[in-house]
Enzyme design. Structure first.
Site, PDB file in Angstrom:
ATOM      1  N   HIS A  52       0.797  -1.330  -0.107  1.00  0.00           N
ATOM      2  CA  HIS A  52       0.086  -0.076  -0.008  1.00  0.00           C
ATOM      3  C   HIS A  52       0.897   1.051  -0.090  1.00  0.00           C
ATOM      4  O   HIS A  52       0.696   1.828   0.904  1.00  0.00           O
ATOM      5  CB  HIS A  52      -1.120   0.154   1.233  1.00  0.00           C
ATOM      6  CG  HIS A  52      -1.828  -1.232   1.160  1.00  0.00           C
ATOM      7  ND1 HIS A  52      -2.540  -1.654   2.350  1.00  0.00           N
ATOM      8  CD2 HIS A  52      -2.141  -2.009   0.251  1.00  0.00           C
ATOM      9  CE1 HIS A  52      -3.022  -2.716   2.260  1.00  0.00           C
ATOM     10  NE2 HIS A  52      -2.962  -3.023   0.863  1.00  0.00           N
ATOM     11  N   LEU A  53       1.536   1.460  -1.084  1.00  0.00           N
ATOM     12  CA  LEU A  53       2.281   2.847  -1.289  1.00  0.00           C
ATOM     13  C   LEU A  53       1.374   3.993  -1.801  1.00  0.00           C
ATOM     14  O   LEU A  53       0.466   3.577  -2.516  1.00  0.00           O
ATOM     15  CB  LEU A  53       3.273   2.462  -2.269  1.00  0.00           C
ATOM     16  CG  LEU A  53       4.601   1.559  -2.081  1.00  0.00           C
ATOM     17  CD1 LEU A  53       5.017   0.602  -3.140  1.00  0.00           C
ATOM     18  CD2 LEU A  53       5.749   2.222  -1.013  1.00  0.00           C
TER      19      LEU A  53
END
Lengths: 232, 592
Positions: free
Chosen positions: B519-520
Site C-alpha cells: 500500500h504505497l
C-alpha cells in the site's frame, strides 16, 4: 506413504499435457523443474558430487529427521533445490541484476551480482573448506550431526565471506530453499509423500472449506492432497 | 514509427485503468489500454488446481512485477546513495492485466471522512502547532458526501460483502459504528467470521471496543454485477493474496470489468506495451499521445490521443510523469515542485497469540478480505491530544489463508529456533494453534520523504529508475506503538496462553528485505493548491489538463485503511467529471 499409482501417472500426464498448464506465463521454463513421473534415485543436474553431499547433509540438519517424522533429505529438499537451479529463479532472472553493485546497509537488501546458482557454487565450496579447516580436513558431509549443526550455527551468525557471499546470507538462502522444498507441492520435487504438509496439518490443494469456516476450534479432519491428486 | 490515433489512451490495466476504460467507452470514446505485462484470464491460468501452487504463486511471484526489467532504487535518507530494490520483498507491485487488482486480498474499505481533510481537522481540534515540523499534512479537497455515490458504485461492481452500520441515517446493522453513513446496503451480506476472527470479535467487545466484520470484495454468495458479470461464492480456500481466484469470488478487473469491456468494439487492449513517455506539445501544456515499446517486436510505437489517463501502479504513475515532464519535479531542498512530493506508505506490524493446544486455528482457512476489525484507534476516532501524534490504525484478525512455505520461512516466532532441533515442535504449535492480529496504520507525509529519478541506475529500456527516499518517522512509530499496546488486552481476553506484540522500534529504519505491505501512496497528490498538489480534485494534472493521473498516487497521506476502495471511488469520481464536464469543454476543470 503411498507411492504414485498408475492412476496418478495418468492424472499427471493429463494435467501436464493440458493447454492450460503449458501455454501461459512461465510454464515452459518451469517444465525442467517439475518432478519426473517415475521418480527413481535422483541424479543431480546442477550440483556436482561434492556439492550434492554437502547439500544433503546441510538440508537434513536444517530440517532433521526426528520423532515428528522424516527430515529434509528423505522429503527431497535437495532434489527440489537442484531442480530450482534451472528455473528463472535459479538463474537470477526474477531479480534486477544490473550494476553498479555497491556496498549498502543491510536493510536496503541484496546487492550482490550473484544468482542463486552462483551463491550455492561459491557458498558450498567455501563452507566445506571452513568445515575442513576446523575438523581435521574432514568435509562437512563426513562430520557427525552435532558438528554439522555447530558449523551451520557459525555460518548463520557470521559476516565471514564464503567466496563473495557473506556466510549468514548463504545460510539464509539454504534455510529458505530447504523449507521451500519441504513444504511446496511435490510437483517441484520435495515434500515427498506430502509428509511436510502432514506435519503441519496443512491440507494442500483441497482448497474448499465452505463447511469448515468456524468449527469452534476443532482440528480440520482431512489429510493433504497434492495438485496431482496424490494423498498422504 | 507509425502514428495511430485513438480518443483516449489508458496506461495500465489494473482497477483504475479498467474503470476509466469502461466509463470512457460508455461515454462513446474509442479507448486503447496499454498494459506492459501479459494478458491474464482466470479461466486459463487461474484454474484449479494448477494455480494454487504456493511456490510458483506467492513465493516466486507469478503475478508480480518481474524486477529484472525495471525496479526502483531505495535509500532511507537524502544523504545516502540509493541502491536497487533487486528482489521483491517489502512491497509487491503487480504486472499484467488486472495489475495489483488481480493478486490483492480484497479488503474493501471506503474512507474515514476525517482523513479526507486531515490537516483542517487536526488544526481545528488541536491547533496548528500540533503538526510536527517537516510533516506535509494536507487535505484531499474532496468530501465524503461527494464521493459516496462512487463508493456505492464501486461496491456494486466489486460485489462487496459487508455489514452496514447506518443507511441514510438509520441504523441498519451491526457494522462499524465509526463508518460513515451509506446511501445503500452492501451488495452482499458480510463474509462469515473464521474461528480466529470470531474469538477476536467477542474479546474486543468484552474489552470495550467496537468490532465489526471487514467489508470484503470476496463474494459471500453468488452475484451478478451491473456489468452483467458473475461471481461465485467464496469457499474460504485461502488463495486470495498473491493468486487469481479460481472460484471467481474475489473481485478483480479481470473478472468484474474486463469481460464486458472486451466485447465493446470501441475498446482495444494492447499487452506487452511498455509506455516510455507521455508525449507533450512544445509548451508542455498538452499531451499529444504516448510512445510505447512493443515488448514483442522491440519496436517503438507512437499513439496519438486527445486524452491520456495515467493509471498504472502508484509509483509507476509518478515515474511516468517525471519521465514525460508533466508538472514540476519536487525538490525537497527548495521545497518546490509537486511531482514526487508526499510519497507515503503505511505502517503495519503483525502480533501473534497462541491458544491452548486443544484449540485449532486452522490458519489455512480464510479469505483475503474477510476478518474482524476495530476502528477505535483509527483516523480521528480517539483523542490524540495527550498522545502527541497524528494518525491511527485499524486493528484486525484478517486470516487470509496461511500457507506452509511462508509460515515455515517466517518461523515459529518468539525465541523459538528458526531451524534444526526444536524447530518442528515450535512450528507445529504455531501453525496449528496461533493466530495473528495486525495494526495496519497510517503513515504521514514529510518534506524529506519523496520520489525522484535515480541519477545512476536505469531500466532494461535505458530510462532512469525511480528513486524512493523513505524511512519511518517518529510520529508514525509512536502511533504504531500506541495502537499495538491496545492489542494486548484483546489477546488476554481471547484466552491466549502466550503472545508476542510486534511494533515498530524507535528510530527503526525502513527495511526493504521483509514484506510489509504493497500500500504505497502519494507522489502525485490531489489537492486545492497547485503549489502542493500535482492534480486537482478531479485528478486532472494542473499542468497538462488533458492528462488525468488516477490511483493511490493521489493520496496526500497514507491512511489506516486499505487503499483499493478509495482508488476505485476516486476513479469513478474522476471518470464521472470527465464525462459530465471535461468532454463537453476540454480544459482545466479547476482554475488555479
Amino acid at each position: 506413504m503411498k507411492r504414485p499409482s498408475s492412476t496418478r501417472r495418468r492424472f499427471m500426464g493429463g494435467l501436464l499435457g493440458s493447454a492450460s498448464f503449458w501455454l501461459y506465463s512461465d510454464h515452459e521454463v518451469w517444465a525442467d523443474a517439475l518432478t519426473a513421473v517415475d521418480a527413481g534415485p535422483y541424479t543431480p543436474r546442477y550440483f556436482n558430487q561434492e556439492e550434492w553431499r554437502f547439500l544433503n547433509a546441510a538440508c537434513e540438519r536444517i530440517f532433521p529427521t526426528d520423532a515428528h517424522g522424516p527430515g529434509a533429505r528423505s522429503l527431497g529438499a535437495p532434489e527440489f533445490i537442484d531442480r530450482q537451479m534451472d528455473t528463472p529463479y535459479g538463474h537470477g532472472k526474477l531479480w534486477y541484476m544490473s550494476g553498479p553493485f555497491l556496498n549498502a546497509p543491510e536493510n536496503l537488501g541484496y546487492q550482490l551480482s550473484l544468482p542463486p546458482r552462483d551463491i550455492y557454487r561459491q557458498g558450498i565450496a567455501a563452507a566445506d573448506a571452513y568445515a575442513r579447516q576446523h575438523h581435521d580436513g574432514r568435509s562437512f558431509a563426513d562430520l557427525d550431526a552435532s558438528a554439522q549443526t555447530a558449523v551451520l550455527k557459525d555460518l548463520e551468525h557470521s559476516e565471514m565471506p564464503l567466496g563473495s557471499v557473506p556466510a549468514h546470507f548463504f545460510f539464509e538462502q539454504l534455510r529458505q530453499n530447504t523449507l521451500e522444498g519441504v513444504f511446496s507441492d511435490p510437483l517441484h520435487g520435495g515434500n515427498k509423500g506430502l509428509a511436510g504438509w502432514t506435519l503441519l496439518g496443512f491440507p494442500g490443494a483441497r482448497a474448499d472449506f465452505m463447511d469448515w469456516v468456524n468449527q469452534q476450534g476443532a482440528p480440520y479432519p482431512f489429510g493433504p492432497v497434492s495438485i496431482s491428486g496424490e494423498t498422504a | 514509427m507509425n502514428a495511430r490515433k485513438t480518443d483516449a489512451i489508458v496506461i495500465g490495466a489494473g482497477w483504475a485503468g479498467s474503470i476509466l476504460a469502461k466509463e470512457l467507452t460508455e461515454a462513446g470514446l474509442s479507448v486503447t489500454v496499454l498494459e506492459r505485462g501479459d494478458d491474464r484470464a482466470t479461466a486459463v491460468e487461474g484454474d484449479y488446481p494448477s494455480s494454487i501452487d504456493e511456490l510458483r504463486g506467492a513465493i516466486r511471484h507469478r503475478l508480480f512485477q518481474n524486477l529484472s526489467q525495471t525496479t526502483v532504487t531505495i535509500r532511507n535518507t537524502v544523504g545516502q546513495v540509493a541502491v536497487p530494490y533487486r528482489r521483491l520483498a517489502a512491497f509487491l507491485p503487480g504486472e499484467g492485466v488486472g495489475g495489483a487488482g488481480l493478486h490483492w486480498s480484497g479488503v474493501h474499505f471506503r474512507v474515514a471522512p476525517d482523513d479526507l481533510a486531515l490537516r483542517t481537522n487536526v488544526i481545528a481540534r488541536y491547533g496548528k502547532s500540533f503538526i510536527p515540523e517537516g510533516m506535509n499534512l494536507q487535505d484531499y479537497d474532496v468530501t465524503y458526501e461527494e464521493l459516496e455515490p462512487f463508493f456505492d458504485k464501486a461496491e456494486k461492481v466489486f460485489g462487496t460483502s459487508g455489514e452496514p452500520y447506518t443507511i441514510q441515517g438509520k441504523i441498519a446493522g451491526k457494522g462499524n459504528p465509526f463508518a460513515p453513513d451509506r446511501s445503500d446496503a452492501f451488495p452482499l451480506p458480510a463474509m462469515k467470521d473464521v474461528y480466529s476472527a470470531s474469538l477476536f470479535k467477542t474479546a474486543a467487545a468484552n474489552v470495550g471496543y467496537h468490532p465489526y466484520s471487514l467489508p470484503a470484495a470476496n463474494a459471500s454468495a453468488p452475484y451478478t454485477n451491473p456489468y452483467g458479470v458473475q461471481m461465485g461464492p467464496c469457499n474460504f480456500c485461502g488463495y486470495c493474496s498473491g493468486y487469481d481466484c479460481y472460484m471467481y469470488s474475489k473481485a478483480s478487473p479481470n473478472v468484474n470489468i474486463l469481460p464486458s469491456l472486451r466485447q465493446d468494439p470501441k475498446f482495444t487492449l494492447i499487452t506487452k506495451a511498455h509506455v516510455l513517455k507521455v508525449n507533450l506539445d512544445s509548451e508542455k501544456k498538452k499531451a499529444t499521445g504516448v510512445t510505447y515499446l512493443d515488448l514483442q517486436t522491440r519496436q517503438q510505437v507512437e499513439l496519438e490521443a486527445d486524452l491520456v489517463i495515467v493509471s498504472a501502479f502508484q509509483f509507476h504513475n509518478v515515474h511516468l510523469m517525471l519521465l514525460s515532464g508533466i508538472g514540476q519535479p519536487y525538490d525537497p531542498v527548495a521545497n518546490t515542485g509537486t511531482v514526487g512530493r508526499n510519497f507515503v506508505y503505511q505502517t503495519i506490524t503483525t502480533s501473534r497469540a497462541w491458544l491452548p493446544s486443544t484449540h485449532y486455528t486452522n490458519q489455512f482457512i480464510g479469505a483475503g478480505g474477510a476478518g474482524v476489525a476495530i476502528d477505535d484507534f483509527n483516523s480521528m476516532n480517539f483523542d490524540h491530544g495527550p498522545l502527541g501524534f497524528v494518525g491511527g490504525s485499524p486493528v484486525w484478525v484478517n486470516q487470509a489463508g496461511a500457507k506452509p512455505i511462508a509460515a515455515a520461512i517466517g518461523g515459529p516466532g518468539g525465541k523459538a529456533p528458526a531451524w534444526g532441533e526444536g524447530y518442528k515442535d515450535a512450528m507445529v504449535e504455531t501453525y496449528r494453534h496461533s493466530l495473528t492480529i495486525d495494526a495496519h496504520g497510517s503513515n504521514m507525509a514529510y518534506r524529506d520523504v519523496y520520489l525522484d529519478l535515480d541519477p545512476t541506475y536505469t531500466d532494461a529500456y535505458g530510462q532512469p529508475l525511480l528513486r524512493m527516499t523513505f524511512t519511518w518517522k517518529d510520529n508514525d512509530i509512536r502511533m504504531n506503538q500506541y495502537v499495538v499496546s491496545k492489542i494486548e488486552p484483546i489477546m488476554k481476553a481471547m484466552g491466549a496462553t502466550r503472545y508476542s506484540l510486534e511494533k515498530l522500534a524507535t528510530d527503526q529504519l525502513f527495511d526493504t528485505r521483509r514484506y510489509q505491505t504493497t500500500h504505497l501512496g502519494g507522489g502525485a497528490v490531489m489537492g486545492a493548491d497547485p503549489q502542493t498538489s500535482a492534480v486537482n480534485r478531479y485528478l486532472q494534472s494542473w499542468d497538462v489538463p488533458n492528462v488525468f493521473v488516477i490511483g493511490a498516487s493521489a493520496f496526500p497521506q497514507g491512511m489506516g485503511y486499505n487503499p483499493t476502495g478509495m482508488v476505485a471511488a476516486l476513479a469513478y469520481w474522476s471518470a464521472h467529471h470527465i464525462r459530465t464536464t471535461y468532454l463537453k469543454n476540454p480544459g482545466p476543470m479547476v482554475r488555479a
